[in-house]
Design an enzyme around this catalytic site. Structure first.
Site, PDB file in Angstrom:
ATOM      1  CE  LYS A 159      25.120 -14.043 -11.171  1.00 16.95           C
ATOM      2  NZ  LYS A 159      24.638 -12.949 -12.031  1.00 16.95           N
TER       3      LYS A 159
ATOM      4  CE1 TYR B  13      25.013 -17.541 -12.220  1.00 15.74           C
ATOM      5  CE2 TYR B  13      24.725 -18.303  -9.965  1.00 15.74           C
ATOM      6  CZ  TYR B  13      24.262 -17.596 -11.058  1.00 15.74           C
ATOM      7  OH  TYR B  13      23.051 -16.949 -10.984  1.00 15.74           O
TER       8      TYR B  13
ATOM      9  CB  SER C 250      23.192 -15.271  -7.784  1.00 12.74           C
ATOM     10  OG  SER C 250      22.779 -16.506  -7.257  1.00 12.74           O
TER      11      SER C 250
ATOM     12  CB  VAL D  64      28.128  -8.512 -21.799  1.00  8.86           C
ATOM     13  CG1 VAL D  64      26.766  -7.911 -21.597  1.00  8.86           C
ATOM     14  CG2 VAL D  64      28.168  -9.985 -21.446  1.00  8.86           C
TER      15      VAL D  64
ATOM     16  CB  ALA E 129      34.312 -17.114  -8.307  1.00  3.30           C
TER      17      ALA E 129
HETATM   18  N1  LIG Z   1      16.700 -17.628 -12.330  1.00  2.00           N
HETATM   19  C1  LIG Z   1      17.221 -17.667 -11.112  1.00  2.00           C
HETATM   20  O1  LIG Z   1      16.809 -18.459 -10.239  1.00  2.00           O
HETATM   21  C2  LIG Z   1      18.333 -16.708 -10.744  1.00  2.00           C
HETATM   22  C3  LIG Z   1      18.713 -16.638  -9.402  1.00  2.00           C
HETATM   23  C4  LIG Z   1      19.721 -15.759  -9.044  1.00  2.00           C
HETATM   24  C5  LIG Z   1      20.333 -14.952  -9.986  1.00  2.00           C
HETATM   25  N2  LIG Z   1      19.955 -15.050 -11.285  1.00  2.00           N
HETATM   26  C6  LIG Z   1      20.635 -14.152 -12.239  1.00  2.00           C
HETATM   27  O2  LIG Z   1      19.667 -13.401 -12.925  1.00  2.00           O
HETATM   28  C7  LIG Z   1      20.173 -13.005 -14.194  1.00  2.00           C
HETATM   29  C8  LIG Z   1      19.170 -13.405 -15.256  1.00  2.00           C
HETATM   30  O3  LIG Z   1      19.059 -14.818 -15.272  1.00  2.00           O
HETATM   31  P1  LIG Z   1      17.761 -15.574 -15.792  1.00  2.00           P
HETATM   32  O4  LIG Z   1      17.502 -16.687 -14.860  1.00  2.00           O
HETATM   33  O5  LIG Z   1      16.708 -14.602 -16.099  1.00  2.00           O
HETATM   34  O6  LIG Z   1      18.365 -16.269 -17.122  1.00  2.00           O
HETATM   35  P2  LIG Z   1      18.019 -16.105 -18.656  1.00  2.00           P
HETATM   36  O7  LIG Z   1      18.914 -17.088 -19.342  1.00  2.00           O
HETATM   37  O8  LIG Z   1      16.554 -16.188 -18.882  1.00  2.00           O
HETATM   38  O9  LIG Z   1      18.502 -14.625 -19.007  1.00  2.00           O
HETATM   39  C9  LIG Z   1      19.825 -14.312 -19.264  1.00  2.00           C
HETATM   40  C10 LIG Z   1      19.901 -13.324 -20.403  1.00  2.00           C
HETATM   41  O10 LIG Z   1      21.276 -13.012 -20.642  1.00  2.00           O
HETATM   42  C11 LIG Z   1      21.504 -13.014 -22.039  1.00  2.00           C
HETATM   43  N3  LIG Z   1      22.915 -13.248 -22.312  1.00  2.00           N
HETATM   44  C12 LIG Z   1      23.639 -14.372 -22.090  1.00  2.00           C
HETATM   45  N4  LIG Z   1      24.898 -14.201 -22.514  1.00  2.00           N
HETATM   46  C13 LIG Z   1      24.967 -12.932 -23.006  1.00  2.00           C
HETATM   47  C14 LIG Z   1      26.005 -12.168 -23.609  1.00  2.00           C
HETATM   48  N5  LIG Z   1      27.226 -12.669 -23.812  1.00  2.00           N
HETATM   49  N6  LIG Z   1      25.734 -10.909 -23.981  1.00  2.00           N
HETATM   50  C15 LIG Z   1      24.489 -10.372 -23.811  1.00  2.00           C
HETATM   51  N7  LIG Z   1      23.462 -11.057 -23.256  1.00  2.00           N
HETATM   52  C16 LIG Z   1      23.716 -12.323 -22.877  1.00  2.00           C
HETATM   53  C17 LIG Z   1      20.594 -14.134 -22.559  1.00  2.00           C
HETATM   54  O11 LIG Z   1      20.376 -14.032 -23.944  1.00  2.00           O
HETATM   55  C18 LIG Z   1      19.342 -13.854 -21.736  1.00  2.00           C
HETATM   56  O12 LIG Z   1      18.572 -12.828 -22.343  1.00  2.00           O
HETATM   57  C19 LIG Z   1      21.520 -13.700 -14.346  1.00  2.00           C
HETATM   58  O13 LIG Z   1      22.545 -12.805 -13.981  1.00  2.00           O
HETATM   59  C20 LIG Z   1      21.429 -14.830 -13.342  1.00  2.00           C
HETATM   60  O14 LIG Z   1      22.707 -15.235 -12.898  1.00  2.00           O
HETATM   61  C21 LIG Z   1      18.967 -15.900 -11.699  1.00  2.00           C
END
Ligand SMILES: NC(=O)c1ccc[n+]([C@@H]2O[C@H](COP(=O)([O-])OP(=O)(O)OC[C@H]3O[C@@H](n4cnc5c(N)ncnc54)[C@H](O)[C@@H]3O)[C@@H](O)[C@H]2O)c1
Length: 257
Positions: A164, A160, A147, A71, A162
């Site tokens: 979100k 993070y 988030s 991205v 900021a």
């Molecule tokens: N797990 C939680 O508790 C939680 C809570 C709130 C929000 N989130 C949000 O949910 C989303 C997914 O998080 P997750 O916990 O599943 O983490 P995760 O690390 O399992 O998934 C993140 C994905 O993003 C991809 N990624 C990272 N950098 C990238 C880039 N430059 N280009 C393309 N892809 C890229 C990774 O390869 C991975 O597939 C994120 O936006 C995270 O901030 C997660």
């Protein structure tokens, strides 16, 4: 008057792209969409993970394609868009679930750490919208994964948090410009177990006990519990929902104690 005929809460027949779709929440959404009959391209930077997830999508009897993307590179998002248009015949739904995090205090965080997080988590969301919206059909839906931290602050996560907050504000801004053809919404998950944080939230840890105790539903979420809200926002059932943030946190954020 529109007569109600059947539940439109379905993504069956839709064509979806999930960015950050080969791990965690994004992968659960990609596989959930496929299970419900949507054609899905799940993409991230890793060729191996793209291939593994595509194989799981195919096993559900729907169409997919294998392509990596970063991205931080607009050209790679455009390549995913072209692949989706060619291989799936169009794009109805885009989910931006890529993630980046850096733990540092407000005082100590460096420009490099700040830029790394915001480039992926905030600018990345903007680039996803810019790349895909022009190719999306009427009735399209963009879902940005925000988030709980956008609303509830936590120490040592300034970039993070900021980013979100920016994702939610951007979601509202984009929803006004892309209406009426494309709806733009966000999902703000609370604490969700994913492979990356399974140790941090492992049962028996102090952190896990504190979260479980403070959450009215009494536990952290499984990543599959984000799929239902995503299906709703992607579906025609949400045809009048845009610019919204759907919080999926088991009641954590508005629980006084
Ligand atoms: N797990 C939680 O508790 C939680 C809570 C709130 C929000 N989130 C949000 O949910 C989303 C997914 O998080 P997750 O916990 O599943 O983490 P995760 O690390 O399992 O998934 C993140 C994905 O993003 C991809 N990624 C990272 N950098 C990238 C880039 N430059 N280009 C393309 N892809 C890229 C990774 O390869 C991975 O597939 C994120 O936006 C995270 O901030 C997660």
């Amino acid at each position: 008057m529109v007569e109600y005929q059947h539940s439109p809460v379905t993504v069956s027949g839709k064509r979806a792209v999930v960015i950050g779709g080969t791990s965690g929440i994004g992968q659960a959404i990609a596989l959930g969409f496929a299970e419900e009959g949507a054609d899905v391209i799940a993409t991230s930077r890793s060729e191996e993970k793209v291939d593994e997830t595509a194989t799981e999508i195919e096993a559900r009897g729907v169409e997919t394609a294998r392509i990596t993307c970063d991205v931080t590179e607009p050209d790679s998002l455009e390549a995913v868009r072209e692949t989706a248009v060619e291989e799936l015949g169009g794009i109805d739904v885009v989910v931006a679930s890529q993630g980046a995090i850096s733990r540092a205090s407000v005082q100590d965080i460096t420009d490099e750490e700040w830029d790394f997080v915001t480039d992926v988590a905030l600018d990345g969301v903007r680039r996803v919208t810019q790349a895909f919206a022009p190719a999306m059909d009427e009735g399209g839906s963009i879902i940005n994964i925000s988030s709980l931290t956008a609303q509830l602050s936590m120490a040592n996560l300034p970039a993070y948090t900021a980013a979100k907050g920016g994702v939610e504000a951007f979601t509202r801004a984009a929803s006004k410009e892309l209406a009426p053809d494309i709806r733009v919404n966000a999902i703000a998950p609370g604490f969700v177990i994913t492979p990356q944080n399974a140790d941090t939230y492992a049962e028996g840890t102090e952190k896990r006990e504190r979260i479980d105790e403070r959450t009215p539903i009494g536990r952290v979420a499984e990543r599959e519990e984000i799929v239902g809200p995503a299906i709703f926002l992607a579906s025609d059932a949400a045809s009048f929902v845009t610019g919204e943030v759907v919080t999926v946190d088991g009641g954590f954020s508005d629980s006084a104690f």
